[in-house]
Design a protein around this motif. Structure first.
Motif, short mmCIF file in Angstrom:
data_model
loop_
_atom_site.label_atom_id
_atom_site.label_comp_id
_atom_site.label_asym_id
_atom_site.label_seq_id
_atom_site.Cartn_x
_atom_site.Cartn_y
_atom_site.Cartn_z
N GLU A 1 -3.97 5.74 -0.56
CA GLU A 1 -3.14 4.54 -0.40
C GLU A 1 -2.43 4.54 0.94
OE1 GLU A 1 -3.75 2.21 -2.20
OE2 GLU A 1 -4.67 3.27 -3.86
N GLN B 1 -11.94 -1.73 -3.31
CA GLN B 1 -11.32 -2.09 -4.60
C GLN B 1 -12.31 -2.01 -5.75
OE1 GLN B 1 -8.05 -1.52 -3.56
NE2 GLN B 1 -7.99 -2.46 -5.57
N GLU C 1 0.84 -1.20 0.00
CA GLU C 1 0.00 0.00 0.00
C GLU C 1 0.88 1.26 0.00
OE1 GLU C 1 -3.27 0.07 -0.40
OE2 GLU C 1 -3.86 -1.98 0.04
N HIS D 1 -4.85 3.50 3.41
CA HIS D 1 -5.01 2.04 3.37
C HIS D 1 -3.89 1.35 4.15
CE1 HIS D 1 -7.31 2.34 -0.73
NE2 HIS D 1 -8.03 2.76 0.29
N VAL E 1 -3.78 -5.11 -6.86
CA VAL E 1 -4.12 -4.91 -5.44
C VAL E 1 -5.32 -5.79 -5.08
CG1 VAL E 1 -4.95 -3.26 -3.70
CG2 VAL E 1 -3.25 -2.53 -5.38
FE LIG Z 1 -4.99 0.70 -1.67
#
Ligand SMILES: [Fe+2]
Length: 168
Positions: free
Chosen positions: A50, A127, A17, A53, A97
């Motif tokens: 990101e 996602q 990530e 995340h 991902v």
């Molecule tokens: Fe991500």
């Protein structure tokens, strides 16, 4: 109880990530260099997402008594053929991902690790959005081709994107 195998896989995802944030920042830099400041903003916001995340997994691993270990980031792609190439690369990345999140879910399911499964469920939904966003922009860019006025309009639309950490 989270197994060592699952902790390792989660730790791998944390690093991935952070890597993703790095990849998107490089895309932002390419867009800025092309005077596409709106698209640059889009990818800067994407990089922030990101990082969010990464920290979501990071906090979870800490909470569950695991040990987070970070490694060096590998060099991202800095050069692209076009804006379309940037988004196609971004979509490809998001698909990778998704695959990783699914693999993590498989391990969590095997171990009946419901807490991890619950965190991963959030990522699975996320996602779907990420892939849809990238696909939507690719379709627009394909339709616009070299229509500079259209690209300019899309660029100003992209400048509106802001990062708001999701509340749960
Ligand atoms: Fe991500």
């Amino acid at each position: 109880m989270i197994s060592e195998k699952l902790f390792n896989a989660l730790n791998e995802q944390i690093n991935y990530e952070f890597e993703s944030a790095h990849i998107y920042l490089a895309m932002a830099a390419y867009c800025a260099d092309q005077d596409l400041d709106g698209f640059a903003n889009f990818f800067i916001v994407q990089a922030e997402e990101e990082r969010f995340h990464a920290m979501k997994f990071y906090n979870f691993v800490n909470e569950m008594g695991g040990r987070v270990t970070l490694r060096a980031l590998t060099g991202p792609i800095n050069d692209f053929e076009s804006l379309l190439d940037v988004f196609e690369t971004a979509l490809k990345h998001e698909k990778s991902v998704t695959k990783r999140i699914y693999n993590l879910m498989d391990i969590a399911n095997e171990e009946k690790e419901y807490a991890t499964g619950s965190v991963l469920r959030w990522f699975i939904d996320e996602q779907v959005e990420e892939e849809a966003t990238m696909t939507g922009i690719i379709k627009k860019l394909q339709r616009l081709k070299d229509n500079s006025h259209g690209i300019f309009m899309l660029d100003s639309e992209m400048s509106q994107r802001t990062f708001t950490p999701p509340t749960e």
